[in-house]
Every structure is written in C-alpha cells, then in structure tokens.
Design a protein around this motif. Structure first.
Motif, PDB file in Angstrom:
ATOM      1  N   SER A   1       9.302   3.448  -2.562  1.00 15.39           N
ATOM      2  CA  SER A   1       9.609   4.837  -2.906  1.00 15.39           C
ATOM      3  C   SER A   1       9.009   5.764  -1.862  1.00 15.39           C
ATOM      4  CB  SER A   1       9.068   5.209  -4.292  1.00 15.39           C
ATOM      5  OG  SER A   1       7.651   5.171  -4.297  1.00 15.39           O
ATOM      6  N   ILE A   2       9.597   6.959  -1.766  1.00 17.34           N
ATOM      7  CA  ILE A   2       9.052   8.033  -0.929  1.00 17.34           C
ATOM      8  C   ILE A   2       9.202   9.333  -1.701  1.00 17.34           C
ATOM      9  CG2 ILE A   2       9.172   9.274   1.268  1.00 17.34           C
ATOM     10  CD1 ILE A   2      10.648   6.950   2.486  1.00 17.34           C
ATOM     11  N   PHE A   3       8.110  10.084  -1.829  1.00 19.23           N
ATOM     12  CA  PHE A   3       8.246  11.430  -2.376  1.00 19.23           C
ATOM     13  C   PHE A   3       7.534  12.417  -1.468  1.00 19.23           C
ATOM     14  CE2 PHE A   3       4.536   9.678  -4.666  1.00 19.23           C
ATOM     15  CZ  PHE A   3       3.583  10.676  -4.492  1.00 19.23           C
ATOM     16  N   ILE A   4       8.047  13.640  -1.454  1.00 24.56           N
ATOM     17  CA  ILE A   4       7.426  14.707  -0.678  1.00 24.56           C
ATOM     18  C   ILE A   4       6.838  15.725  -1.639  1.00 24.56           C
ATOM     19  CG2 ILE A   4       8.959  14.394   1.299  1.00 24.56           C
ATOM     20  CD1 ILE A   4      10.543  16.829   0.307  1.00 24.56           C
ATOM     21  N   ALA A   5       5.885  16.510  -1.155  1.00 26.17           N
ATOM     22  CA  ALA A   5       5.251  17.513  -2.017  1.00 26.17           C
ATOM     23  C   ALA A   5       4.495  18.517  -1.161  1.00 26.17           C
ATOM     24  CB  ALA A   5       4.290  16.850  -3.005  1.00 26.17           C
ATOM     25  N   ASP A   6       4.300  19.708  -1.727  1.00 29.42           N
ATOM     26  CA  ASP A   6       3.402  20.674  -1.099  1.00 29.42           C
ATOM     27  C   ASP A   6       1.975  20.163  -1.229  1.00 29.42           C
ATOM     28  OD1 ASP A   6       5.724  22.125  -0.919  1.00 29.42           O
ATOM     29  OD2 ASP A   6       5.041  23.784  -2.199  1.00 29.42           O
TER      30      ASP A   6
ATOM     31  N   ILE B   1       4.630   7.463   1.133  1.00 30.20           N
ATOM     32  CA  ILE B   1       5.475   6.268   1.184  1.00 30.20           C
ATOM     33  C   ILE B   1       4.734   5.115   0.527  1.00 30.20           C
ATOM     34  CG2 ILE B   1       6.697   4.626   2.663  1.00 30.20           C
ATOM     35  CD1 ILE B   1       6.818   6.751   4.821  1.00 30.20           C
ATOM     36  N   SER B   2       5.406   4.423  -0.392  1.00 28.89           N
ATOM     37  CA  SER B   2       4.858   3.206  -0.989  1.00 28.89           C
ATOM     38  C   SER B   2       5.626   2.009  -0.434  1.00 28.89           C
ATOM     39  CB  SER B   2       4.973   3.247  -2.514  1.00 28.89           C
ATOM     40  OG  SER B   2       4.142   4.266  -3.047  1.00 28.89           O
ATOM     41  N   TYR B   3       4.889   1.047   0.127  1.00 29.23           N
ATOM     42  CA  TYR B   3       5.495  -0.083   0.827  1.00 29.23           C
ATOM     43  C   TYR B   3       5.511  -1.359  -0.003  1.00 29.23           C
ATOM     44  CZ  TYR B   3       5.160   2.508   5.259  1.00 29.23           C
ATOM     45  OH  TYR B   3       5.294   3.430   6.280  1.00 29.23           O
ATOM     46  N   GLY B   4       6.529  -2.194   0.274  1.00 30.45           N
ATOM     47  CA  GLY B   4       6.524  -3.588  -0.143  1.00 30.45           C
ATOM     48  C   GLY B   4       6.002  -4.393   1.037  1.00 30.45           C
ATOM     49  N   GLU B   5       6.834  -5.317   1.556  1.00 27.08           N
ATOM     50  CA  GLU B   5       6.459  -6.079   2.742  1.00 27.08           C
ATOM     51  C   GLU B   5       6.682  -5.226   3.994  1.00 27.08           C
ATOM     52  OE1 GLU B   5       5.135  -9.172   3.014  1.00 27.08           O
ATOM     53  OE2 GLU B   5       4.952  -9.149   0.822  1.00 27.08           O
ATOM     54  N   THR B   6       5.750  -5.333   4.946  1.00 24.60           N
ATOM     55  CA  THR B   6       5.840  -4.534   6.178  1.00 24.60           C
ATOM     56  C   THR B   6       5.669  -5.416   7.408  1.00 24.60           C
ATOM     57  OG1 THR B   6       3.465  -4.040   6.162  1.00 24.60           O
ATOM     58  CG2 THR B   6       4.926  -2.485   5.018  1.00 24.60           C
ATOM     59  N   PRO B   7       6.134  -4.957   8.564  1.00 25.10           N
ATOM     60  CA  PRO B   7       6.025  -5.743   9.793  1.00 25.10           C
ATOM     61  C   PRO B   7       4.581  -5.914  10.258  1.00 25.10           C
ATOM     62  CG  PRO B   7       7.695  -4.023  10.004  1.00 25.10           C
ATOM     63  CD  PRO B   7       6.914  -3.731   8.760  1.00 25.10           C
ATOM     64  N   VAL B   8       4.383  -6.927  11.047  1.00 26.80           N
ATOM     65  CA  VAL B   8       3.071  -7.142  11.677  1.00 26.80           C
ATOM     66  C   VAL B   8       2.733  -5.953  12.573  1.00 26.80           C
ATOM     67  CG1 VAL B   8       1.775  -8.594  13.289  1.00 26.80           C
ATOM     68  CG2 VAL B   8       3.283  -9.644  11.587  1.00 26.80           C
ATOM     69  N   ASN B   9       3.738  -5.480  13.310  1.00 20.96           N
ATOM     70  CA  ASN B   9       3.576  -4.295  14.155  1.00 20.96           C
ATOM     71  C   ASN B   9       4.543  -3.219  13.667  1.00 20.96           C
ATOM     72  OD1 ASN B   9       3.179  -6.793  16.335  1.00 20.96           O
ATOM     73  ND2 ASN B   9       1.682  -5.147  16.488  1.00 20.96           N
TER      74      ASN B   9
ATOM     75  N   LYS C   1       0.831  -1.202   0.000  1.00 23.01           N
ATOM     76  CA  LYS C   1       0.000   0.000   0.000  1.00 23.01           C
ATOM     77  C   LYS C   1       0.867   1.254   0.000  1.00 23.01           C
ATOM     78  CE  LYS C   1      -3.746  -2.338   2.463  1.00 23.01           C
ATOM     79  NZ  LYS C   1      -4.551  -2.404   3.693  1.00 23.01           N
ATOM     80  N   SER C   2       0.214   2.375  -0.238  1.00 20.46           N
ATOM     81  CA  SER C   2       0.872   3.682  -0.149  1.00 20.46           C
ATOM     82  C   SER C   2       0.141   4.525   0.879  1.00 20.46           C
ATOM     83  CB  SER C   2       0.855   4.403  -1.505  1.00 20.46           C
ATOM     84  OG  SER C   2       1.611   3.692  -2.462  1.00 20.46           O
ATOM     85  N   ILE C   3       0.920   5.292   1.634  1.00 15.44           N
ATOM     86  CA  ILE C   3       0.331   6.146   2.661  1.00 15.44           C
ATOM     87  C   ILE C   3       0.823   7.567   2.483  1.00 15.44           C
ATOM     88  CG2 ILE C   3       2.167   5.532   4.314  1.00 15.44           C
ATOM     89  CD1 ILE C   3       0.067   5.893   6.558  1.00 15.44           C
ATOM     90  N   ARG C   4      -0.103   8.517   2.545  1.00 18.11           N
ATOM     91  CA  ARG C   4       0.243   9.946   2.496  1.00 18.11           C
ATOM     92  C   ARG C   4       0.062  10.522   3.898  1.00 18.11           C
ATOM     93  NH1 ARG C   4      -1.781  12.702  -2.552  1.00 18.11           N
ATOM     94  NH2 ARG C   4       0.228  11.822  -3.231  1.00 18.11           N
ATOM     95  N   GLN C   5       1.164  11.044   4.448  1.00 17.64           N
ATOM     96  CA  GLN C   5       1.160  11.562   5.810  1.00 17.64           C
ATOM     97  C   GLN C   5       1.504  13.048   5.785  1.00 17.64           C
ATOM     98  OE1 GLN C   5       2.703   8.283   8.620  1.00 17.64           O
ATOM     99  NE2 GLN C   5       3.961   7.993   6.791  1.00 17.64           N
TER     100      GLN C   5
ATOM    101  N   ALA D   1       1.995   4.570  -5.207  1.00 19.82           N
ATOM    102  CA  ALA D   1       1.537   5.896  -5.625  1.00 19.82           C
ATOM    103  C   ALA D   1       2.611   6.617  -6.419  1.00 19.82           C
ATOM    104  CB  ALA D   1       1.156   6.719  -4.405  1.00 19.82           C
ATOM    105  N   GLN D   2       2.173   7.389  -7.406  1.00 19.96           N
ATOM    106  CA  GLN D   2       3.023   8.306  -8.157  1.00 19.96           C
ATOM    107  C   GLN D   2       2.556   9.727  -7.831  1.00 19.96           C
ATOM    108  OE1 GLN D   2       5.475   6.971  -9.920  1.00 19.96           O
ATOM    109  NE2 GLN D   2       4.765   4.850  -9.700  1.00 19.96           N
ATOM    110  N   PRO D   3       3.351  10.737  -8.151  1.00 18.48           N
ATOM    111  CA  PRO D   3       2.927  12.108  -7.837  1.00 18.48           C
ATOM    112  C   PRO D   3       1.553  12.500  -8.384  1.00 18.48           C
ATOM    113  CG  PRO D   3       5.256  12.093  -8.331  1.00 18.48           C
ATOM    114  CD  PRO D   3       4.758  10.700  -8.626  1.00 18.48           C
ATOM    115  N   LYS D   4       1.162  11.937  -9.545  1.00 13.02           N
ATOM    116  CA  LYS D   4      -0.146  12.299 -10.114  1.00 13.02           C
ATOM    117  C   LYS D   4      -1.259  11.321  -9.733  1.00 13.02           C
ATOM    118  CE  LYS D   4       1.631  14.917 -14.059  1.00 13.02           C
ATOM    119  NZ  LYS D   4       1.628  15.090 -15.541  1.00 13.02           N
ATOM    120  N   THR D   5      -0.935  10.351  -8.879  1.00 11.49           N
ATOM    121  CA  THR D   5      -1.955   9.380  -8.453  1.00 11.49           C
ATOM    122  C   THR D   5      -3.019  10.072  -7.602  1.00 11.49           C
ATOM    123  OG1 THR D   5      -0.332   7.583  -8.418  1.00 11.49           O
ATOM    124  CG2 THR D   5      -2.371   7.249  -7.168  1.00 11.49           C
ATOM    125  N   LYS D   6      -4.284   9.869  -7.940  1.00 14.93           N
ATOM    126  CA  LYS D   6      -5.381  10.403  -7.149  1.00 14.93           C
ATOM    127  C   LYS D   6      -5.675   9.446  -5.994  1.00 14.93           C
ATOM    128  CE  LYS D   6      -6.648  14.341  -8.928  1.00 14.93           C
ATOM    129  NZ  LYS D   6      -6.618  15.568  -8.100  1.00 14.93           N
TER     130      LYS D   6
END
Length: 415
Positions: free
Chosen positions: A87-92, A151-159, A55-59, A177-182
């Motif tokens: 991948s990780i990208f930042i943006a306004d 942040i777009s994740y591959g495998e992640t921890p249980v916790n 998944k991807s998360i926007r924080q 997610a890409q920069p233009k992903t809605k």
C-alpha cells in the motif's frame, strides 16, 4: 437493435467522450511539481538493516506548485528483482508538534491521508527495470508544502532504485503502516526509495527541469530544511504573480558529470528521461560540468570542447520539442579538492563559461559564477557562501543562487 438505436447510441457515446475530454481539459494538464533523479542503490545506500522487505517507509518531499488532483510515479529501473508494494498513502505532515529538525515529517495528520491506487488496486508489483504511475487522486496539494509518502513493502530487491541525496530523513518501521500508525522504534535513512515524480493537474502552468550535480542536489544544505538553490528558486517564483505557475524540478545527482566519469548515469544518458520526458516541462536549466573538469590532467582544451558539444546536443533536443533551455555558468572551486593550482581545470572552466555567456546558443544564461565568486579573487567562492570545502555553497549561498534565478525568470516574463 435498430439502425436508429445504434445511431442514437453512437451520438450519446460521442457526447460522453467529448464531455470527459472537456472536463479533463478544464481541470488542466498534468504538470510535474516534484521530481528526483533515480539511481542504482549500492549496499552503502541501502537501509543499515540491509532490506526494506516487510517494512514501511515514510518519505518527505517538498513540492513546488499545488493542485487538486495528483499522481505518483514510482521506479524500479535500477533493480534486478521486482518490488512488491502492499500500500501507499500520502498525507500532510503534522507541523503543530514542532518536532526537532531531525524529526520533521515523522508525524502526519491522519485525517488528510489518502491511499493511492494502481489500476484500481492498492497493491502492485513493479517488475525489474520498470516503472509505474498511480491512478489520479483527488488531493488538495498546496504550493511549496511538505508531503509525506508512506510505502509499505512486501518483498523487495537486494538493490533498490533510489536517490541517494534526498537531504531529507526517511523513517522506516517494521510491518505495514496505517494512517494512524505511530512511527516508533524507527530506522533513519537520508535517501529516497522508489519515488520518482509527482504530477498535478494545473491550468496555464509548466515545469522547469534543473539537471545538475551535487550543487543542485544540495550538498552543504541542512537536512530536512529544504534549502537547496532549487527550493529558494521555487519560493522566489511562488512569490511573484507572473511566475507562480512555474514548477521547479530538482534533477541533480551528487558526483554526476555531463560526460566524463562521475557517479550514476551521466547527464548525456539521463537527460531525456529526467528532463525532456517529465510532464509539462517547457524549460530546462543545465548546471553541470564541474565534475568533468575535476578529472582534467592536461587535456583541458579537449574536455572543454566535449562539454560544450554536449551542451549543444542538450540545446538541440530541447528546441526540437519547442522548449527553452538556460545554461548556468560553472562556479569557482579554488581551494577545493578539484583545485589544481589554477591551471588546466580553471582554464577549462573559463573557456566553458565564456561560451555559455557569449555564444548565444542557450535561450538564457543564469550566471551563478558571478553571484558566488569572490570579486577580489574570481577563481574562488565568497567565503561567506561556501560550506567548508570551497566547492559546495552553504544555505546562504544557495539562497543567493535561487533568488537570483527567480529574478532572472521574473525579468524574462516581463520582457
């Protein structure tokens, strides 16, 4: 190669090294502009779907000072498995669409998006119990701006390693997610995952690390509106020319204690990492102790003495590093779930506050008790300032605290 060529080569190498060092110095020193205290993530604070894998998360974070170059610290300290990041990208964030409060930051300005790299690569894996820091990135970060970190994740921890009390909504979608992903068909969580600190290169600047409990973490604030006392504190500092170079770091954790019980690592355990080891910190603010008092059942004198002993240790460690340290008085809790009829717990609070105000061991005192308390009943918070539980302030209470702290620092700079 002749001796003359070797000498010339060494001269050129030294000149290049000195030029690089001078350039880095001219760009300023690394200063933390935003930080949070990372914690172990129980099942109840993981996404409701159970995982961040694939998944991807926007924080969204609210920084304090700005800069032209930044780097991001990530943490997997509290996890038993590695975390894979694609991948990780930042943006306004896009503020032009005037979204609902619950959607602030969901949309970004794609043209401002920049990918972070780690050792020159977009992908990284952080081992269990470890941290990572990105390569420096050129980015025009404005003071007090909201920044989106995707942040777009591959495998992640249980916790996961997280911060439970983000007071901002994180938006989760399936896939990378890409920069233009809605961001549609989203899952929402009011937690931060893996992000820990943002540093900027800044000249003649420093950071203030504020360690505390849920009152610093912002319980009682409005989700996504950035109205913790530390937010108002940062805004107050930015409004004055003599203090606009001071960054503010919120290192509060809900339910946290100085020493006795509480949630997550107590302040005595996390103090070095969360405060002293942040880049550019020259001042520490300690506003913690009410949760220690909440467990008192007759041992008030011993608990008060232990908390003061811990404060002394915080002071010694800060002074050993040439830092200044301020103590904040513990605010009232009569009428809250910590109210024991005004006996042992209140007596301990008064003992600690008297020591903070009068001992002279802190370099300065921020008397939040005086600002928040009801003048006609000093054991109780002003009615217009509490959020409903008589322990945590509401946004107006936090505003009063943050602006007061700002005035104290402006006053200190003018002496």
């Amino acid at each position: 190669m002749s001796i003359k060529q070797m000498v010339m080569g060494l001269v050129l190498l030294m000149a290049a090294t000195n030029l690089q060092a001078k350039t880095e110095k001219d760009n300023g020193e690394w200063i933390a502009t935003w930080a949070t205290a990372t914690e172990y993530t129980g099942k109840g604070d993981m996404p409701k779907s159970g995982t961040l894998t694939g998944k991807s998360i926007r924080q969204i974070v609210h920084v304090s000072i700005g800069g032209k170059t930044l780097r991001l610290h990530l943490s997997n300290e509290y996890s038993k498995e590695p975390v894979e990041i694609k991948s990780i990208f930042i943006a306004d964030i896009d503020e032009s669409c005037s979204p609902k409060v619950e959607d602030i930051g969901i949309d970004i300005l794609p043209k401002t998006a920049r990918y972070l790299k780690f050792g020159g690569k977009k992908q990284l894996t952080i081992a269990a119990g470890e941290t990572a820091v990105s390569d420096p990135l050129a980015y025009d970060l404005k003071p007090l701006q909201r920044l989106a970190i995707t942040i777009s994740y591959g495998e992640t921890p249980v916790n996961a390693t997280s911060h439970r009390g983000s007071r901002t909504t994180s938006y989760i979608i399936k896939g990378e997610a890409q920069p233009k992903t809605k961001f549609t068909d989203i899952e929402r969580e009011d937690h931060w995952y893996n992000i820990a600190t943002i540093d900027v290169k800044a000249e003649n600047s420093s950071a203030i690390a504020c360690i505390g409990n849920s009152i610093t973490d912002g319980r009682g604030t409005t989700t996504n509106l950035q109205n913790r006392w530390t937010d108002f504190f940062a805004e107050s500092l930015q409004s004055n020319e003599s203090t606009k170079n001071l960054a503010v770091l919120n290192l509060g954790i809900g339910g946290n204690s100085v020493f006795y019980g509480g949630l997550s690592d107590p302040a005595v355990k996390r103090y070095d990492r969360d405060c002293l080891e942040q880049a550019g910190v020259k001042t520490v603010i300690v506003f913690e102790g009410v949760n220690d008092l909440g467990g008192i059942n007759g041992d008030a004198e011993a608990r008060a003495a232990k908390i003061i002993e811990c404060y002394k240790e915080f002071i010694r460690k800060a002074h050993d590093r040439g830092m200044k340290i301020y103590g904040c008085t513990i605010t009232p809790f009569l009428g809250s779930f910590y109210d024991d009829g005004g006996f042992f717990r209140e007596a301990a609070r008064q003992t600690i506050n008297k020591w903070i105000r009068e001992s002279g061991e802190f370099d300065g005192v921020i008397d939040f008790d005086r600002i928040i308390r009801n003048p006609s009943d000093p054991t109780k918070m002003k009615e217009e300032y509490h959020c409903g539980d008589w322990l945590h302030p509401n946004p107006e209470g936090y505003r009063a605290m943050g602006e007061f702290a700002g005035k104290e620092f402006v006053k200190g700079r003018s002496k």
